[in-house]
Design a protein around this motif. Structure first.
Motif, mmCIF file in Angstrom:
data_model
loop_
_atom_site.group_PDB
_atom_site.id
_atom_site.type_symbol
_atom_site.label_atom_id
_atom_site.label_comp_id
_atom_site.label_asym_id
_atom_site.label_seq_id
_atom_site.Cartn_x
_atom_site.Cartn_y
_atom_site.Cartn_z
ATOM 1 N N LYS D 28 0.578 -1.174 0.154
ATOM 2 C CA LYS D 28 0.508 0.010 0.315
ATOM 3 C C LYS D 28 0.947 1.034 0.248
ATOM 4 O O LYS D 28 0.515 1.970 0.570
ATOM 5 N N GLU D 29 2.054 1.057 -0.393
ATOM 6 C CA GLU D 29 2.691 1.875 -0.148
ATOM 7 C C GLU D 29 3.225 2.628 -1.899
ATOM 8 O O GLU D 29 2.826 2.970 -2.805
ATOM 9 N N ILE D 30 3.221 3.425 -1.945
ATOM 10 C CA ILE D 30 3.611 4.889 -3.133
ATOM 11 C C ILE D 30 5.032 5.617 -3.202
ATOM 12 O O ILE D 30 5.527 5.959 -2.597
ATOM 13 N N LEU D 31 6.077 4.755 -3.612
ATOM 14 C CA LEU D 31 7.307 5.192 -3.795
ATOM 15 C C LEU D 31 7.498 6.158 -5.529
ATOM 16 O O LEU D 31 7.187 5.330 -6.105
ATOM 17 N N GLY D 32 7.944 7.147 -5.407
ATOM 18 C CA GLY D 32 8.087 7.781 -6.853
ATOM 19 C C GLY D 32 9.530 7.017 -7.263
ATOM 20 O O GLY D 32 10.566 6.766 -6.273
ATOM 21 N N ILE D 33 9.722 6.552 -8.428
ATOM 22 C CA ILE D 33 10.846 6.873 -8.799
ATOM 23 C C ILE D 33 11.688 8.166 -10.140
ATOM 24 O O ILE D 33 10.289 9.014 -10.622
ATOM 25 N N ILE D 34 12.630 8.516 -9.651
ATOM 26 C CA ILE D 34 13.016 10.178 -11.080
ATOM 27 C C ILE D 34 14.392 10.014 -10.960
ATOM 28 O O ILE D 34 15.318 9.451 -10.350
ATOM 29 N N GLY D 35 14.378 10.681 -11.555
ATOM 30 C CA GLY D 35 15.862 10.664 -12.386
ATOM 31 C C GLY D 35 15.783 10.925 -13.945
ATOM 32 O O GLY D 35 14.309 11.342 -14.859
ATOM 33 N N PRO D 36 17.085 12.423 -14.498
ATOM 34 C CA PRO D 36 16.637 13.110 -15.736
ATOM 35 C C PRO D 36 16.766 12.072 -16.783
ATOM 36 O O PRO D 36 16.496 10.495 -16.334
ATOM 37 N N ASN D 37 16.551 12.134 -18.310
ATOM 38 C CA ASN D 37 16.164 11.444 -19.484
ATOM 39 C C ASN D 37 17.320 10.103 -19.048
ATOM 40 O O ASN D 37 17.933 11.149 -19.690
ATOM 41 N N GLY D 38 16.815 9.400 -20.098
ATOM 42 C CA GLY D 38 17.878 8.383 -20.456
ATOM 43 C C GLY D 38 18.696 7.609 -19.013
ATOM 44 O O GLY D 38 19.847 7.128 -19.246
ATOM 45 N N ALA D 39 18.022 8.223 -17.593
ATOM 46 C CA ALA D 39 18.934 7.119 -16.548
ATOM 47 C C ALA D 39 18.875 6.224 -16.296
ATOM 48 O O ALA D 39 18.991 5.339 -16.145
ATOM 49 N N GLY D 40 17.384 5.487 -17.408
ATOM 50 C CA GLY D 40 17.033 4.114 -17.179
ATOM 51 C C GLY D 40 15.944 3.263 -16.061
ATOM 52 O O GLY D 40 15.954 2.242 -15.811
ATOM 53 N N LYS D 41 14.989 4.581 -15.964
ATOM 54 C CA LYS D 41 14.234 4.530 -15.413
ATOM 55 C C LYS D 41 12.774 3.416 -16.342
ATOM 56 O O LYS D 41 12.497 1.770 -15.425
ATOM 57 N N THR D 42 13.040 3.617 -16.872
ATOM 58 C CA THR D 42 11.374 2.684 -18.336
ATOM 59 C C THR D 42 12.226 1.346 -18.367
ATOM 60 O O THR D 42 11.278 0.760 -18.024
ATOM 61 N N THR D 43 12.813 1.452 -18.971
ATOM 62 C CA THR D 43 13.829 0.131 -18.435
ATOM 63 C C THR D 43 13.601 -0.744 -16.835
ATOM 64 O O THR D 43 13.508 -1.671 -17.222
ATOM 65 N N LEU D 44 14.030 -0.680 -16.314
ATOM 66 C CA LEU D 44 14.110 -0.784 -15.133
ATOM 67 C C LEU D 44 12.268 -1.186 -14.818
ATOM 68 O O LEU D 44 12.520 -2.262 -15.034
ATOM 69 N N PHE D 45 11.397 -0.384 -15.445
ATOM 70 C CA PHE D 45 9.626 -0.843 -15.444
ATOM 71 C C PHE D 45 9.533 -2.756 -15.753
ATOM 72 O O PHE D 45 9.565 -3.143 -16.084
ATOM 73 N N ASN D 46 10.987 -2.645 -16.782
ATOM 74 C CA ASN D 46 10.543 -3.284 -17.938
ATOM 75 C C ASN D 46 11.154 -4.476 -17.838
ATOM 76 O O ASN D 46 10.544 -5.424 -17.673
ATOM 77 N N LEU D 47 12.222 -4.519 -16.583
ATOM 78 C CA LEU D 47 12.957 -5.516 -16.054
ATOM 79 C C LEU D 47 12.310 -5.506 -15.315
ATOM 80 O O LEU D 47 11.823 -7.034 -14.935
ATOM 81 N N ILE D 48 11.078 -5.054 -14.429
ATOM 82 C CA ILE D 48 10.364 -5.309 -13.840
ATOM 83 C C ILE D 48 8.883 -6.370 -13.990
ATOM 84 O O ILE D 48 8.587 -6.772 -13.991
ATOM 85 N N SER D 49 8.700 -5.668 -14.729
ATOM 86 C CA SER D 49 7.571 -6.041 -15.957
ATOM 87 C C SER D 49 7.318 -7.934 -16.820
ATOM 88 O O SER D 49 6.475 -8.244 -17.205
ATOM 89 N N GLY D 50 8.905 -7.671 -16.975
ATOM 90 C CA GLY D 50 9.332 -8.971 -17.938
ATOM 91 C C GLY D 50 8.869 -8.765 -18.980
ATOM 92 O O GLY D 50 10.178 -9.419 -19.916
#
Lengths: 334, 408, 294, 240
Positions: D28-50
């Motif tokens: 039930k927590e809301i975790l934010g992920i921030i970072g400049p463009n190209g930091a690898g945030k979306t890649t991280l989501f792609n890794l978690i979601s498979g």
């Protein structure tokens, strides 16, 4: 629930009319056209499940059609097994072939999948021509005309008509079921965007395979009807790229991804073929020249087929249509 | 949605009525209608149309001479590009145009499919050109054929090897090596298989049989296999495209064979000679009769040639028009006797119809085997390209020249 | 010895297949369309080449320039009036539009030029260079050499000239190129034009080897697809090497296996390549899955 | 602790897009992920979601190791995601789009349709349920992304820049929707550039820079963390 009942009332009407047609239509040529119409509507409907709903544009469905025809006929000629059993064997062999072809090719996207299906169909056609002792090669298969219910050969064309109608209604029911359930929705999702579909919990390969199995099985069974109706076929007539193209065309002209699209497509393309074939006797080639041009025009100006276009006809116009309908029906009762 | 389906229903019914409209077409009193089913478009259009021209000329000829008892004969045309189209067109002719007799078809699978429909509707199917034995082997009640089947071709192949080749090559029949190449449609396969069966029965050594896809655009592997087999005689059953390819690539790859027995589908036409030039010389062609032939044995051929030239302003492309013309004349003679297009009467009259060899435009006699309706007196001849001209060389009775075989 | 001759014949046949497929490679690579009428373009090219021969007595190699020009024009017209309006429609529409064109063209030829087989008779047509037992036919050798030189010229054109770079940019990423100021519509016209011109050249080179008839296209169209996809869509040398491979496979399987199966063999190989390297053997190894032509 | 990302890395040829990132998220927590463009945030989501296989490291969800499993398996286990670049099913209606997600847990079409209608009301798209996917505005497409992910009844929802490209009023409308999700018991990881959203909605924040986690903590801690400012605004500013 009201919506479903109202719809079935109408389907019932369509069914009754279809059932009575042979009583009105006496000439065998019309019955022959109607039988081919129902046959192609069934196969285009089967193709539509994989191509229309699932977006997997296969131009190799002639494989299942040919396998169906050859399985039941070879069983009938060599071992005397009645084509009724041949229907089941044909469906089984076609489904197996569907899985065998689908498994590797489903990884491919767009035209790569299409080209792979064409290649598979060519390989199987050439093998069928090559293994003469199994399939009699280019001599083709000839089933002696011995009418009888057990060997599924009828003297009267109307019996074939009813057989084709039953087959069509089964395929329509299956497509109706697909359209209404998870399978249809999932297939449409896969068609629209495979990656996004997968992250919504859709096992993409599994549902493509389900579509292939249904599609192949139905096409195989329709192949048996073709064999029993024609009583003669050769590799060139059942394993033929033009056949795969025609059934895809019928589904596309009618309206991909719709329940009644293939029926509408067949109701236009099959008679058009018959009429064109016997027209312009003076200038050979003119008939198919026109067929080619019509093909280009239909596909270019109605990329989603006729179904969506007809749906958009304004209400006013449709109500006037009703009056005309009752008028035309009397005419055919000659 | 519901209203739309009503509209769909209407569309289907209207389309059907459109087809129904032509119902009244058939059966006018003053014309005798005969169906004509040939491949007039698609891959087989070339010889399909050539065959149809023969039948057309025969009908025009008889109509000019007052028709039959004053009635004009009318050919109702059907374009059957393949077996499916043949079935549909036969159905249209029989059930829509009320045709009671159909002539056809140049290609075996078209004849097979169409005669299936004719038999079911007890309509007479009179084959004038297709060669597959299976058409008459079915022993159908309403199938007749004037032209020779594939088995007669292989008889000529074997007889020619026995009588002429053995002596010319100075070899015993047993030592002659025969190779066969054929395109893989029903035409090529039937003749090749009949030839193989008969040759082996006669003790002739068949060294290789090679089938290839009719639409191929390379025969180098076929030619190289032949070079390895080094046969004395090559029987090549092909259509036009592969016939030209085989001759050109044989020359390119240095494959020579003393006796090259070509076939009607590809080696008889002017187009073939134009394509390969002098490489055609020496090639034999086992086929329906051609036009440089002993005219005493083929009365009526000159008139035919004149009619053909007047109508199409060109010489016939091959012997197919002539054999269809001769067959159609037999049909018209029988029709004149019977006076109406009635399948049973026509069949009986046909079985009684007799003609001596050497009394018809193809030189064929006419006598139908009552069991399977095959004209037993028809036979293919052997022709040879000599200085750019296709001349009949065997059998003696029709030949103009001696077969030239050099043992180079 | 036959094996060596088979290899030579296979290579020469491969030269013909690459010549035919290079045009398709450009069209399929850039405009991303399965052009089922590709065979008919070849048929038209050969008919034009024959008309120059029969009416003005021009040898196919001489009239090649004119045939190329005619086909270039025809390519532009086809792209402008048939393909352009349906560019954004689903792949199925493009396939059936080109299919309709193919059926129409075949029957137009049948109607106007009859079903006769027309062929050219030239002096060098049956000349053969003999190296010991081996035989190399002149027209096939010329076709082979032309295929090589076209591959090199195409490579240089696409690599060095600005237009060439623009075409490659559109092939790789249409939107990106569009944003960079490349007039994509003009590039499509050019790509289809050059692609058809290449087919014109192939037609001229094939005239001495094959005779032309209305349904000639159907024997070549599937092979052209196999070659292009096998060689790697859009890659310049892909179509060239793809053609050689198919030529060799067809010749070898005819001799070693059975002449009835040679087509089946190269279709089977085509399927295997599609499954394991969908982007083709020689393409730049782009991600296999997403090389889709949605 | 609902999800644990441990030493996860992703190598594209030479580029190490994500470099040994680890963090946990409690239920039930809301975790934010921030970072400049190209930091690898979306890649991280792609890794978690498979969507992308992990080069190294593990992802455990509800105690079960789901590293590099197939996306549909991970979704069935309860992780829903939206795409940064919206991927609506363009050819079918909005309702059908959401029903596809709903089928993940629904057993019949009727149940799926009803649940989808519920979701559409929640995200305010119910009035446009019969519109075709492609015809929607960017804002509505973003809402549709959320609706589709929600329809799969996830326990953990990955929101990838659902606010990007929205005007201020649309952003305001989206905030209550996200807060509403937490009330209904869904844990959220949200990638966002709009600081106002991150600061007001997230319980904790992870900062990613050049594929590495450079900071983790409450919004306040992150706001004046040296490293974060340097990452975002470059060297000079941080010294001023």
């Amino acid at each position: 629930m009201m919506h479903i009942i109202k719809k079935n009332k109408f389907l019932l009407l369509l069914g009754i009319v279809a059932l009575l047609l042979p009583l009105f239509v006496h000439s065998k040529f019309h019955l022959n056209t109607l039988i081919l119409l129902l046959l192609f509507a069934t196969i285009a409907g089967a193709w539509n499940i994989l191509g229309g709903y699932g977006g997997q544009l296969s131009l190799g469905h002639t494989i299942f059609f040919g396998l169906g025809a050859y399985t039941s006929s070879l069983l009938y000629l060599n071992y005397g097994t009645s084509p009724w059993i041949g229907l089941i064997a044909a469906a089984a062999i076609s489904i197996a072939a569907g899985i065998f072809i689908g498994w590797p090719t489903f990884r491919l996207k767009g035209p790569y999948f299409t080209l792979a299906t064409i290649a598979f169909a060519e390989v199987i056609r050439l093998l069928c021509l090559y293994w003469r002792d199994l399939t009699k090669g280019s001599m083709g298969i000839n089933i002696r005309f011995e009418p009888g219910l057990s060997n599924l050969i009828f003297r009267e064309y109307s019996s074939y008509y009813y057989f084709a109608l039953v087959l069509f209604l089964i395929s329509l029911a299956i497509v109706y079921w697909v359209d209404r359930t998870r399978v249809g929705y999932y297939l449409k999702a896969i068609r629209e965007d495979e990656d996004s579909a997968e992250t919504l919990g859709i096992n993409v390969t599994k549902y493509k395979m389900i579509a292939m199995v249904i599609s192949a099985g139905l096409t195989g069974v329709a192949g048996v009807l073709y064999a029993q109706f024609m009583l003669f076929f050769e590799p060139e007539s059942v394993f033929n790229l033009n056949f795969s193209i025609e059934i895809a065309l019928i589904a596309i002209v009618g309206g991909m991804g719709t329940v009644y699209g293939p029926l509408l497509g067949a109701a236009i393309i099959v008679p058009l073929n018959e009429i064109l074939r016997s027209s312009f006797p003076a200038l050979s080639g003119m008939n198919y020249f026109i067929y080619g041009i019509v093909l280009v025009l239909i596909v270019s100006f109605m990329p989603n087929g006729l179904m969506p276009v007809l749906k958009r006809i304004p209400k006013k116009f449709k109500s006037r249509k009703k009056v005309q309908v009752s008028g035309s029906r009397k005419k055919t009762a000659s | 949605m519901k209203k739309f389906l009503m509209f769909l229903m209407a569309a289907m019914l209207i389309v059907l009525t459109a087809c129904g409209g032509k119902e009244a077409g058939g059966g006018d009193s003053d014309t005798l209608e005969i169906g004509a089913l040939f491949p007039l478009s698609g891959d087989l259009a070339l010889l399909g149309e050539e065959s149809f021209r023969g039948a057309e000329l025969a009908v025009e000829e008889i109509n000019k001479n007052g028709g039959i008892d004053g009635k004009k004969v009318k050919l109702v045309k059907g374009d059957a590009t393949d077996a499916d189209a043949a079935q549909a067109e036969a159905n249209r002719l029989v059930n829509q145009e009320n045709i009671k007799a159909i002539v056809g078809s140049f290609s075996s699978s078209i004849s097979f499919a169409a005669s299936e429909v004719a038999e079911r509707n007890s309509v007479l199917y009179w084959e004038l050109g297709a060669v597959s034995d299976s058409i008459t082997d079915r022993k159908y009640k309403y199938v007749l054929r004037t032209n020779p089947p594939a088995s007669y071709f292989s008889k000529v192949h074997v007889d020619f090897i026995n009588d002429v080749v053995a002596e010319k090559l100075g070899k015993n029949v047993k030592d002659i090596k025969v190779a066969i190449t054929h395109e893989d449609s029903s035409y090529g396969t039937t003749i090749a298989e009949e030839a193989k069966k008969l040759a082996e029965k006669e003790g002739i050594n068949v060294v290789s049989v090679q089938g290839y896809s009719a639409g191929t655009n390379d025969l180098s592997s076929v030619v190289l296999n032949l070079k390895k087999a080094a046969p004395d005689v090559l029987i090549a059953v092909s259509y036009m495209n592969d016939a030209i390819l085989l001759t050109r690539q044989s020359a390119e790859l240095g494959f020579k064979v003393p006796v090259f027995l070509g076939s009607g589908g590809g080696h008889t036409m002017a187009d073939f000679q134009e394509a390969v030039g002098d490489k055609a010389d020496g090639i034999f062609d086992v086929d329906f009769p051609q036009y440089s032939i002993n005219r005493e044995f083929t009365p009526g051929m000159d008139e035919f040639l004149k009619m053909y030239k007047d109508k199409y302003s060109k010489d016939p492309r091959s012997g197919h028009s002539l054999s269809n013309y001769m067959g159609m004349k037999v049909v018209l003679d029988v029709l004149a006797e019977v006076g109406e297009v009635d399948p049973d009467k026509l069949k009986d009259a046909a079985l009684k119809y007799k003609a001596e060899a050497g009394k018809t435009s193809t030189g064929w006699g006419v006598e139908f085997n009552p069991e399977n309706g095959q004209n037993t007196k028809s036979e293919p001849y052997v022709h040879q390209w000599i200085n750019g001209e296709l001349i009949t060389v065997w059998p003696k009775k029709v030949s103009l020249e001696e077969p030239q075989i050099s043992n180079k | 010895m036959t094996l060596l001759q088979t290899l030579i014949s296979g290579l020469l046949l491969g030269g013909i297949y690459s010549l035919i497929s290079m045009g398709l490679n450009l069209i399929l690579g850039v405009v991303r369309i399965i052009n089922f009428a590709h065979g008919e373009l070849l048929m038209i090219a050969m008919y034009i080449s024959f008309l120059f021969y029969s009416t003005m007595g021009l040898d196919p190699y001489v009239s090649a320039i004119l045939v190329i020009a005619c086909l270039f024009l025809l390519g532009i017209i086809t792209q402008r009036f048939l393909i352009q309006p349906i560019l954004d429609t689903p792949a199925s529409t493009k396939i059936f539009a080109t299919l309709g064109l193919s059926i129409a063209l075949q029957n137009l030829a049948l109607m106007t030029l009859s079903a006769d087989h027309f062929s050219v008779r030239t002096s060098y047509q049956s000349d053969v260079i003999n190296i010991g037992e081996l035989a190399i036919s002149i027209p096939r050798l010329i076709a082979f050499i032309v295929a090589i030189s076209v591959a090199v010229l195409l490579y240089l054109f696409l690599k060095k000239t600005m237009t060439g770079k623009a075409i490659r940019a559109v092939a790789m990423q249409r939107q990106a190129a569009y944003l960079m100021g490349v007039n994509v519509k003009k590039i499509y016209l050019l790509a289809f034009g050059i692609g058809s011109a290449l087919v014109g050249l192939a037609g001229a080179m094939l005239m001495p080897i094959y005779s032309v008839y209305p349904t000639l296209g159907t024997t070549f169209v599937l092979i052209a697809f196999v070659v292009v996809v096998l060689g790697g869509m859009g890659s310049m040398f892909g179509a060239f090497f793809g053609g050689l491979i198919i030529g060799l496979v067809e010749a070898l399987s005819g001799v070693l296996l059975d002449t009835g199966l040679k087509e089946a063999v190269y279709f089977a190989i085509f399927i295997l390549v599609l499954l394991f390297r969908p982007s083709g053997i020689f393409s730049l190894g782009k991600g296999a899955e997403e090389v889709g032509l949605k | 602790m609902i999800i644990q990302v441990k030493e996860v890395a992703k190598q594209f040829g030479g580029l190490r897009a994500v470099n040994n990132v680890s963090f946990d998220v409690n239920s039930k927590e809301i975790l934010g992920i921030i970072g400049p463009n190209g930091a690898g945030k979306t890649t991280l989501f792609n890794l978690i979601s498979g969507s992308l296989p992990v080069t190294s490291g593990t992802v455990t969800f509800n105690g079960e190791d789901i590293t590099s499993q197939k996306p549909f398996v991970i979704c069935k286990k309860g992780i829903g995601r939206t795409y940064q670049v919206v991927k609506p099913f363009g050819g079918i209606t909005v309702l059908e789009n959401v029903m596809v997600g709903a089928f993940n847990k629904a057993s019949s079409t009727k149940e799926a349709r009803e649940y989808a209608l519920e979701i559409l009301k929640k995200v305010g798209l119910d009035k446009k349920k019969d519109q075709i996917g492609n015809s929607l505005t960017i804002a509505d497409k973003k809402r549709l992304e959320v609706a589709k992910a929600l329809a799969t009844q996830p326990k953990l929802l990955l929101l990838d820049e659902v606010m990007a490209g929205l005007n201020p009023s649309e952003v305001k409308e989206m905030l209550p929707i996200i807060r509403g999700l937490r009330e209904s018991g869904i844990t959220i990881i949200i990638i966002e550039h709009i600081m106002e959203v991150i600061m007001s909605v997230c319980d904790r924040i992870v900062v990613i820079h050049h594929g590495e986690k450079i900071a983790e903590g409450t919004p306040k801690e992150i706001a004046n963390n040296e490293e974060v400012i340097k990452a975002y605004f470059g060297e000079e500013v941080s010294h001023a």
